[in-house]
Design a protein around this motif. Structure first.
Motif, PDB file in Angstrom:
ATOM      1  N   LEU A   1       0.835  -1.195   0.000  1.00  0.00           N
ATOM      2  CA  LEU A   1       0.000   0.000   0.000  1.00  0.00           C
ATOM      3  C   LEU A   1       0.879   1.257   0.000  1.00  0.00           C
ATOM      4  O   LEU A   1       1.855   1.355   0.746  1.00  0.00           O
ATOM      5  CB  LEU A   1      -0.899  -0.002   1.233  1.00  0.00           C
ATOM      6  CG  LEU A   1      -2.042   1.018   1.275  1.00  0.00           C
ATOM      7  CD1 LEU A   1      -3.078   0.699   0.208  1.00  0.00           C
ATOM      8  CD2 LEU A   1      -2.693   1.016   2.661  1.00  0.00           C
ATOM      9  N   GLY A   2       0.529   2.214  -0.827  1.00  0.00           N
ATOM     10  CA  GLY A   2       1.324   3.428  -0.952  1.00  0.00           C
ATOM     11  C   GLY A   2       1.291   4.299   0.287  1.00  0.00           C
ATOM     12  O   GLY A   2       0.303   4.320   1.028  1.00  0.00           O
ATOM     13  N   ASP A   3       2.359   5.043   0.498  1.00  0.00           N
ATOM     14  CA  ASP A   3       2.461   5.899   1.680  1.00  0.00           C
ATOM     15  C   ASP A   3       1.376   6.969   1.704  1.00  0.00           C
ATOM     16  O   ASP A   3       0.899   7.355   2.779  1.00  0.00           O
ATOM     17  CB  ASP A   3       3.837   6.561   1.735  1.00  0.00           C
ATOM     18  CG  ASP A   3       4.936   5.577   2.104  1.00  0.00           C
ATOM     19  OD1 ASP A   3       4.616   4.506   2.654  1.00  0.00           O
ATOM     20  OD2 ASP A   3       6.115   5.893   1.848  1.00  0.00           O
ATOM     21  N   ASP A   4       0.974   7.465   0.524  1.00  0.00           N
ATOM     22  CA  ASP A   4      -0.059   8.500   0.490  1.00  0.00           C
ATOM     23  C   ASP A   4      -1.392   7.966   0.989  1.00  0.00           C
ATOM     24  O   ASP A   4      -2.125   8.650   1.715  1.00  0.00           O
ATOM     25  CB  ASP A   4      -0.200   9.069  -0.921  1.00  0.00           C
ATOM     26  CG  ASP A   4      -0.478   8.006  -1.968  1.00  0.00           C
ATOM     27  OD1 ASP A   4      -0.157   6.814  -1.723  1.00  0.00           O
ATOM     28  OD2 ASP A   4      -1.009   8.364  -3.039  1.00  0.00           O
ATOM     29  N   VAL A   5      -1.725   6.719   0.638  1.00  0.00           N
ATOM     30  CA  VAL A   5      -2.965   6.101   1.114  1.00  0.00           C
ATOM     31  C   VAL A   5      -2.880   5.838   2.613  1.00  0.00           C
ATOM     32  O   VAL A   5      -3.844   6.066   3.364  1.00  0.00           O
ATOM     33  CB  VAL A   5      -3.259   4.790   0.349  1.00  0.00           C
ATOM     34  CG1 VAL A   5      -4.549   4.146   0.863  1.00  0.00           C
ATOM     35  CG2 VAL A   5      -3.348   5.045  -1.141  1.00  0.00           C
ATOM     36  N   LYS A   6      -1.732   5.367   3.066  1.00  0.00           N
ATOM     37  CA  LYS A   6      -1.540   5.133   4.505  1.00  0.00           C
ATOM     38  C   LYS A   6      -1.789   6.411   5.300  1.00  0.00           C
ATOM     39  O   LYS A   6      -2.495   6.393   6.323  1.00  0.00           O
ATOM     40  CB  LYS A   6      -0.115   4.639   4.783  1.00  0.00           C
ATOM     41  CG  LYS A   6       0.199   3.243   4.279  1.00  0.00           C
ATOM     42  CD  LYS A   6       1.649   2.901   4.611  1.00  0.00           C
ATOM     43  CE  LYS A   6       2.040   1.543   4.074  1.00  0.00           C
ATOM     44  NZ  LYS A   6       3.456   1.219   4.378  1.00  0.00           N
ATOM     45  N   GLN A   7      -1.212   7.505   4.841  1.00  0.00           N
ATOM     46  CA  GLN A   7      -1.353   8.762   5.552  1.00  0.00           C
ATOM     47  C   GLN A   7      -2.801   9.255   5.551  1.00  0.00           C
ATOM     48  O   GLN A   7      -3.290   9.785   6.562  1.00  0.00           O
ATOM     49  CB  GLN A   7      -0.437   9.823   4.942  1.00  0.00           C
ATOM     50  CG  GLN A   7       1.045   9.553   5.168  1.00  0.00           C
ATOM     51  CD  GLN A   7       1.390   9.415   6.643  1.00  0.00           C
ATOM     52  OE1 GLN A   7       0.881  10.145   7.497  1.00  0.00           O
ATOM     53  NE2 GLN A   7       2.249   8.454   6.959  1.00  0.00           N
ATOM     54  N   GLU A   8      -3.503   9.066   4.442  1.00  0.00           N
ATOM     55  CA  GLU A   8      -4.903   9.485   4.367  1.00  0.00           C
ATOM     56  C   GLU A   8      -5.762   8.684   5.337  1.00  0.00           C
ATOM     57  O   GLU A   8      -6.623   9.242   6.038  1.00  0.00           O
ATOM     58  CB  GLU A   8      -5.425   9.313   2.941  1.00  0.00           C
ATOM     59  CG  GLU A   8      -6.932   9.504   2.784  1.00  0.00           C
ATOM     60  CD  GLU A   8      -7.421  10.857   3.277  1.00  0.00           C
ATOM     61  OE1 GLU A   8      -8.582  10.949   3.716  1.00  0.00           O
ATOM     62  OE2 GLU A   8      -6.633  11.838   3.240  1.00  0.00           O
ATOM     63  N   ILE A   9      -5.536   7.378   5.418  1.00  0.00           N
ATOM     64  CA  ILE A   9      -6.301   6.544   6.340  1.00  0.00           C
ATOM     65  C   ILE A   9      -6.000   6.941   7.777  1.00  0.00           C
ATOM     66  O   ILE A   9      -6.917   7.058   8.611  1.00  0.00           O
ATOM     67  CB  ILE A   9      -5.987   5.050   6.108  1.00  0.00           C
ATOM     68  CG1 ILE A   9      -6.518   4.600   4.743  1.00  0.00           C
ATOM     69  CG2 ILE A   9      -6.591   4.191   7.220  1.00  0.00           C
ATOM     70  CD1 ILE A   9      -6.107   3.205   4.349  1.00  0.00           C
ATOM     71  N   ARG A  10      -4.743   7.178   8.089  1.00  0.00           N
ATOM     72  CA  ARG A  10      -4.374   7.564   9.447  1.00  0.00           C
ATOM     73  C   ARG A  10      -4.995   8.908   9.830  1.00  0.00           C
ATOM     74  O   ARG A  10      -5.465   9.083  10.957  1.00  0.00           O
ATOM     75  CB  ARG A  10      -2.855   7.594   9.582  1.00  0.00           C
ATOM     76  CG  ARG A  10      -2.232   6.201   9.596  1.00  0.00           C
ATOM     77  CD  ARG A  10      -0.742   6.217   9.382  1.00  0.00           C
ATOM     78  NE  ARG A  10      -0.185   4.870   9.397  1.00  0.00           N
ATOM     79  CZ  ARG A  10       1.005   4.540   8.918  1.00  0.00           C
ATOM     80  NH1 ARG A  10       1.789   5.472   8.388  1.00  0.00           N
ATOM     81  NH2 ARG A  10       1.432   3.290   8.964  1.00  0.00           N
ATOM     82  N   ARG A  11      -5.017   9.842   8.889  1.00  0.00           N
ATOM     83  CA  ARG A  11      -5.662  11.134   9.167  1.00  0.00           C
ATOM     84  C   ARG A  11      -7.162  10.958   9.374  1.00  0.00           C
ATOM     85  O   ARG A  11      -7.754  11.579  10.261  1.00  0.00           O
ATOM     86  CB  ARG A  11      -5.397  12.110   8.019  1.00  0.00           C
ATOM     87  CG  ARG A  11      -4.002  12.717   8.013  1.00  0.00           C
ATOM     88  CD  ARG A  11      -3.935  13.899   7.065  1.00  0.00           C
ATOM     89  NE  ARG A  11      -4.134  13.487   5.687  1.00  0.00           N
ATOM     90  CZ  ARG A  11      -3.137  13.181   4.853  1.00  0.00           C
ATOM     91  NH1 ARG A  11      -1.883  13.231   5.256  1.00  0.00           N
ATOM     92  NH2 ARG A  11      -3.398  12.828   3.605  1.00  0.00           N
ATOM     93  N   SER A  12      -7.771  10.095   8.562  1.00  0.00           N
ATOM     94  CA  SER A  12      -9.213   9.856   8.682  1.00  0.00           C
ATOM     95  C   SER A  12      -9.573   9.219  10.019  1.00  0.00           C
ATOM     96  O   SER A  12     -10.592   9.548  10.625  1.00  0.00           O
ATOM     97  CB  SER A  12      -9.698   8.964   7.534  1.00  0.00           C
ATOM     98  OG  SER A  12      -9.502   9.585   6.284  1.00  0.00           O
ATOM     99  N   LEU A  13      -8.727   8.303  10.500  1.00  0.00           N
ATOM    100  CA  LEU A  13      -8.969   7.656  11.785  1.00  0.00           C
ATOM    101  C   LEU A  13      -8.754   8.618  12.945  1.00  0.00           C
ATOM    102  O   LEU A  13      -9.437   8.539  13.973  1.00  0.00           O
ATOM    103  CB  LEU A  13      -8.035   6.455  11.953  1.00  0.00           C
ATOM    104  CG  LEU A  13      -8.350   5.211  11.124  1.00  0.00           C
ATOM    105  CD1 LEU A  13      -7.195   4.210  11.221  1.00  0.00           C
ATOM    106  CD2 LEU A  13      -9.642   4.554  11.587  1.00  0.00           C
ATOM    107  N   ALA A  14      -7.808   9.532  12.791  1.00  0.00           N
ATOM    108  CA  ALA A  14      -7.465  10.442  13.883  1.00  0.00           C
ATOM    109  C   ALA A  14      -8.626  11.352  14.256  1.00  0.00           C
ATOM    110  O   ALA A  14      -8.778  11.719  15.430  1.00  0.00           O
ATOM    111  CB  ALA A  14      -6.246  11.275  13.505  1.00  0.00           C
ATOM    112  N   ARG A  15      -9.461  11.714  13.287  1.00  0.00           N
ATOM    113  CA  ARG A  15     -10.542  12.665  13.564  1.00  0.00           C
ATOM    114  C   ARG A  15     -11.553  12.107  14.569  1.00  0.00           C
ATOM    115  O   ARG A  15     -11.801  12.728  15.604  1.00  0.00           O
ATOM    116  CB  ARG A  15     -11.210  13.095  12.260  1.00  0.00           C
ATOM    117  CG  ARG A  15     -10.355  14.045  11.423  1.00  0.00           C
ATOM    118  CD  ARG A  15     -11.152  14.652  10.291  1.00  0.00           C
ATOM    119  NE  ARG A  15     -11.556  13.678   9.289  1.00  0.00           N
ATOM    120  CZ  ARG A  15     -10.818  13.382   8.216  1.00  0.00           C
ATOM    121  NH1 ARG A  15      -9.652  13.977   8.012  1.00  0.00           N
ATOM    122  NH2 ARG A  15     -11.243  12.494   7.336  1.00  0.00           N
TER     123      ARG A  15
END
Length: 227
Positions: free
Chosen positions: A119-133
């Motif tokens: 999985l690409g780093d950009d997708v990882k970061q987007e998922i992590r940001r989405s979970l953080a909210r």
């Protein structure tokens, strides 16, 4: 996860952050030699202490610094513990897990994972940001390969990996996990607390949006001799 561990009868078990005690009850049903739960939440500690009675014990403490003796456990169990931690906190907790386990002992963990391993780093970061909210913490799930490599750095060699669809907040799964009364209590709390309802719905939306990249994962790792 517990099925992959095999029988816990006669084992010395330490459970990190047992929370409401669902896994605790499943562990105790297997008649371990001893059980110690380490929990920071004092209300959970008191509740589980009453549930365990003389069959086990609870202690208030941190998963990264339990105060228990080195080599005190045949098995350490942790669920929904590491995903919510920073990289440094993950390392601190796993250092403590490895210290607690005797050589040949097992660590059983159940967490969130990102998939596939490529999985690409950009997708990882987007998922992590989405979970953080909705979670209000910087959740950092890893891919199966990253979880395996992290455990290996702490002398824990993975013996078993199993994944399952991320259905944590789906009504059918809640009913299965909590039973009718538990599901009813949860539904009542959500319906009467607008802030909680918003967070739960937002989190379920994240799980659904990223269902192709988020999975539940269970790993069993064995503690190797230190070199």
């Amino acid at each position: 996860m517990l099925a992959a561990l095999g029988s816990l009868k006669g084992a010395k078990v330490v459970e990190m952050a047992p929370g409401t005690g669902t896994t605790t009850e499943a562990i105790m049903a297997q008649e371990p030699h001893s059980y110690i739960g380490v929990e920071r939440d004092s209300s959970a500690t008191a509740h589980l202490g009453r549930v365990l009675g003389v069959r086990g014990s609870m202690r208030a403490g941190d998963a990264a610094a339990t105060g228990l003796d080195a080599g005190a456990a045949d098995v350490v169990v942790g669920e929904a513990l590491l995903t919510m931690q920073s990289d440094s906190s993950k390392d601190a907790i796993l250092t403590e897990v490895a210290r607690l386990l005797r050589v040949g002992g097992s660590y059983a963990m159940h967490e969130l994972a990102l998939t596939p391993d490529e999985l690409g780093d950009d997708v990882k970061q987007e998922i992590r940001r989405s979970l953080a909210r909705p979670l209000k913490v910087n959740a950092r799930p890893l891919t199966p390969r990253e979880w395996t490599e992290l455990l290996a750095r702490h002398g824990l060699t993975v013996q078993h990996v199993e994944t399952a669809p991320m259905a944590l907040l789906e009504p059918r799964r809640v009913l299965s996990d909590e039973g009718f009364l538990g599901a009813a209590r949860l539904a009542f709390n959500i319906l009467t607390d607008s802030a909680a309802r918003h967070r739960v719905l937002e989190m379920r939306g994240v799980f659904r949006t990223h269902s192709d990249s988020l999975t539940a994962i269970a790993l069993i790792a064995r503690r190797q001799e230190r070199t």
